[in-house]
Design an enzyme around this catalytic site. Structure first.
Site, PDB file in Angstrom:
ATOM      1  N   ASP A 145       0.829  -1.217   0.000  1.00 52.02           N
ATOM      2  CA  ASP A 145       0.000   0.000   0.000  1.00 52.02           C
ATOM      3  C   ASP A 145       0.856   1.257   0.000  1.00 52.02           C
ATOM      4  O   ASP A 145       0.455   2.294   0.537  1.00 52.02           O
ATOM      5  CB  ASP A 145      -0.932   0.032   1.222  1.00 52.02           C
ATOM      6  CG  ASP A 145      -2.178  -0.809   1.004  1.00 52.02           C
ATOM      7  OD1 ASP A 145      -2.381  -1.281  -0.118  1.00 52.02           O
ATOM      8  OD2 ASP A 145      -2.941  -0.991   1.977  1.00 52.02           O
ATOM      9  N   CYS A 203     -24.098 -15.407  -4.055  1.00 53.67           N
ATOM     10  CA  CYS A 203     -24.114 -14.737  -2.749  1.00 53.67           C
ATOM     11  C   CYS A 203     -23.970 -13.224  -2.924  1.00 53.67           C
ATOM     12  O   CYS A 203     -23.071 -12.744  -3.609  1.00 53.67           O
ATOM     13  CB  CYS A 203     -22.973 -15.261  -1.876  1.00 53.67           C
ATOM     14  SG  CYS A 203     -22.878 -14.462  -0.255  1.00 53.67           S
ATOM     15  N   CYS A 206     -22.578  -9.257   1.029  1.00 50.85           N
ATOM     16  CA  CYS A 206     -21.801  -8.026   1.228  1.00 50.85           C
ATOM     17  C   CYS A 206     -22.557  -6.819   0.700  1.00 50.85           C
ATOM     18  O   CYS A 206     -22.586  -5.757   1.329  1.00 50.85           O
ATOM     19  CB  CYS A 206     -20.424  -8.143   0.577  1.00 50.85           C
ATOM     20  SG  CYS A 206     -20.448  -8.437  -1.206  1.00 50.85           S
ATOM     21  N   CYS A 210     -24.224  -3.870   3.393  1.00 51.79           N
ATOM     22  CA  CYS A 210     -23.487  -2.612   3.489  1.00 51.79           C
ATOM     23  C   CYS A 210     -24.434  -1.542   4.038  1.00 51.79           C
ATOM     24  O   CYS A 210     -25.476  -1.267   3.429  1.00 51.79           O
ATOM     25  CB  CYS A 210     -22.961  -2.189   2.124  1.00 51.79           C
ATOM     26  SG  CYS A 210     -22.146  -0.562   2.140  1.00 51.79           S
ATOM     27  N   CYS A 226     -18.918   5.041   1.395  1.00 47.46           N
ATOM     28  CA  CYS A 226     -18.308   3.951   2.157  1.00 47.46           C
ATOM     29  C   CYS A 226     -17.869   4.421   3.546  1.00 47.46           C
ATOM     30  O   CYS A 226     -17.173   5.428   3.688  1.00 47.46           O
ATOM     31  CB  CYS A 226     -17.116   3.405   1.383  1.00 47.46           C
ATOM     32  SG  CYS A 226     -16.201   2.110   2.239  1.00 47.46           S
ATOM     33  N   CYS A 255     -14.453   0.016   8.632  1.00 43.98           N
ATOM     34  CA  CYS A 255     -15.707  -0.739   8.724  1.00 43.98           C
ATOM     35  C   CYS A 255     -15.435  -2.135   8.180  1.00 43.98           C
ATOM     36  O   CYS A 255     -14.760  -2.286   7.162  1.00 43.98           O
ATOM     37  CB  CYS A 255     -16.806  -0.053   7.920  1.00 43.98           C
ATOM     38  SG  CYS A 255     -18.369  -0.969   7.839  1.00 43.98           S
ATOM     39  N   CYS A 258     -18.953  -5.591   5.382  1.00 46.41           N
ATOM     40  CA  CYS A 258     -19.012  -6.389   4.151  1.00 46.41           C
ATOM     41  C   CYS A 258     -18.118  -7.620   4.236  1.00 46.41           C
ATOM     42  O   CYS A 258     -18.309  -8.591   3.501  1.00 46.41           O
ATOM     43  CB  CYS A 258     -18.663  -5.539   2.926  1.00 46.41           C
ATOM     44  SG  CYS A 258     -16.932  -5.042   2.804  1.00 46.41           S
ATOM     45  N   CYS A 262     -19.398 -12.123   4.972  1.00 45.91           N
ATOM     46  CA  CYS A 262     -18.897 -13.038   3.943  1.00 45.91           C
ATOM     47  C   CYS A 262     -18.754 -14.445   4.531  1.00 45.91           C
ATOM     48  O   CYS A 262     -18.103 -14.623   5.568  1.00 45.91           O
ATOM     49  CB  CYS A 262     -17.547 -12.551   3.422  1.00 45.91           C
ATOM     50  SG  CYS A 262     -16.779 -13.672   2.219  1.00 45.91           S
TER      51      CYS A 262
END
Length: 343
Positions: A145, A203, A206, A210, A226, A255, A258, A262
């Site tokens: 990152d 599925c 998510c 949200c 978001c 957060c 989501c 799963c």
């Protein structure tokens, strides 16, 4: 023949040293397999991801994250990141599936914030692993990152998971609770692309769960909605509607909703598997009394060595104020360790 053995041996050494440093899953792909075969499925996969990424930027879904726009050319062409690239090596480092805070009281932090700053943790471990490899003239570029790199795309090409509808990389055993490390190397590994099938199927948990409906369609997130973006990346005041502020709930940094819903993460959250990354929940303080009285200097000291240091003091105060208001309005205060006001 000798060169082939040497290259295979090089990849074996990469894998072994990476595992020695705590990376249970890793993979690689030689750059020529990505760039030479013009019409190959793997080249199309990367090209398509980049095009989608560029369209996402142009649609304004990146919000105020201008650094994503500045890195477009480098994401399109990895040689601009590391000109000597001959292969790409990817690793996964799991983090704790245990939640930090509860939905029925107190404040909540995203799980990935636990422990030492992951940028340093992953890069330090990778640096140690690479330095232990006996390979002449080996050079590398580590990205955690910290560079303009499509990390999830490279990891998927290396066979470390598929990109789910919430845009997270999902591993069949680890779910999505892990950090990704990407290394550009100046030597080939003799590894072909090894992509996994996408097991999301029908599925949509998510997307359905949200809170702000930020996942506007499969694989597309509008960052402006978001909760992770609003609490981690958004600077200054929340310039959003009252409903969205309320839907942020008691999240003060990030957060995980989501991810929590799963099925692949649910399995892991219920397992007794020991987490690799050490927990350090004190630095992610959930005590409302403490947070109400925390000044900027104490905050900076608290977050100095963790990933939360990206969130500036004024930004965290904004997040906490919003979460505290939501806690009061939702009557969650009865469940909190708090004595600062009359109930």
């Amino acid at each position: 023949m000798d060169g082939n053995k040497q290259s295979i041996s090089f990849y074996s050494k990469l894998v072994q040293k990476a595992k020695d440093e705590g990376f249970p899953y890793c993979g690689a792909i030689d750059y020529k397999h990505f760039i030479d075969a013009k019409e190959s499925e793997k080249k199309s996969y990367y090209r398509d991801h980049y095009i989608k990424y560029k369209d996402w930027i142009n649609s304004g879904y990146a919000g105020s994250m201008s650094y994503l726009v500045r890195g477009l050319d480098r994401r399109a062409n990895p040689l601009l990141v590391f000109p000597e690239t001959k292969s790409v090596f990817c690793v996964l480092l799991p983090y704790s599936a245990k939640s930090i805070g509860s939905s029925d009281g107190g404040v909540r932090y995203a799980r990935y914030l636990r422990g030492r700053d992951y940028h340093l943790e992953v890069s330090t471990r990778l640096e140690k692993a690479l330095k232990k490899i006996d390979e002449p003239d080996l050079k590398w570029k580590i990205c955690v990152d910290t560079s303009a790199v499509l990390e999830r795309t490279w990891a998927a090409l290396c066979g470390l998971g598929w990109i789910g509808k919430n845009t997270m990389l999902i591993h069949p055993k680890l779910g999505s609770y892990f950090y990704i490390g990407v290394v550009f190397l100046n030597k080939e590994t003799k590894q072909l692309p090894g992509m996994l099938p996408n097991f999301c199927g029908h599925c949509n948990k998510c997307m359905e769960n949200c809170p702000t409906k930020a996942i506007i369609k499969e694989n597309v997130i509008n960052s402006n909605k978001c909760v992770s973006y609003l609490t981690l990346e958004k600077r200054n005041d929340f310039d959003t509607d009252k409903l969205t502020k309320k839907l942020i709930g008691n999240w003060v940094a990030g957060c995980d909703i989501c991810q929590e819903v799963c099925p692949f993460n649910y399995k892991r959250s219920k397992s007794e598997e020991k987490d690799i990354c050490l927990e350090n929940d004190f630095h992610l303080n959930q005590n409302i009394d403490y947070l109400l009285n925390e000044d900027f200097d104490r905050y900076k000291k608290r977050v100095k060595n963790i990933a939360l240091n990206r969130v500036k003091p004024a930004q965290f105060k904004r997040n906490f104020s919003n979460a505290f208001k939501n806690i009061l309005e939702s009557n969650l205060i009865d469940h909190c360790n708090f004595s600062g006001i009359e109930k």
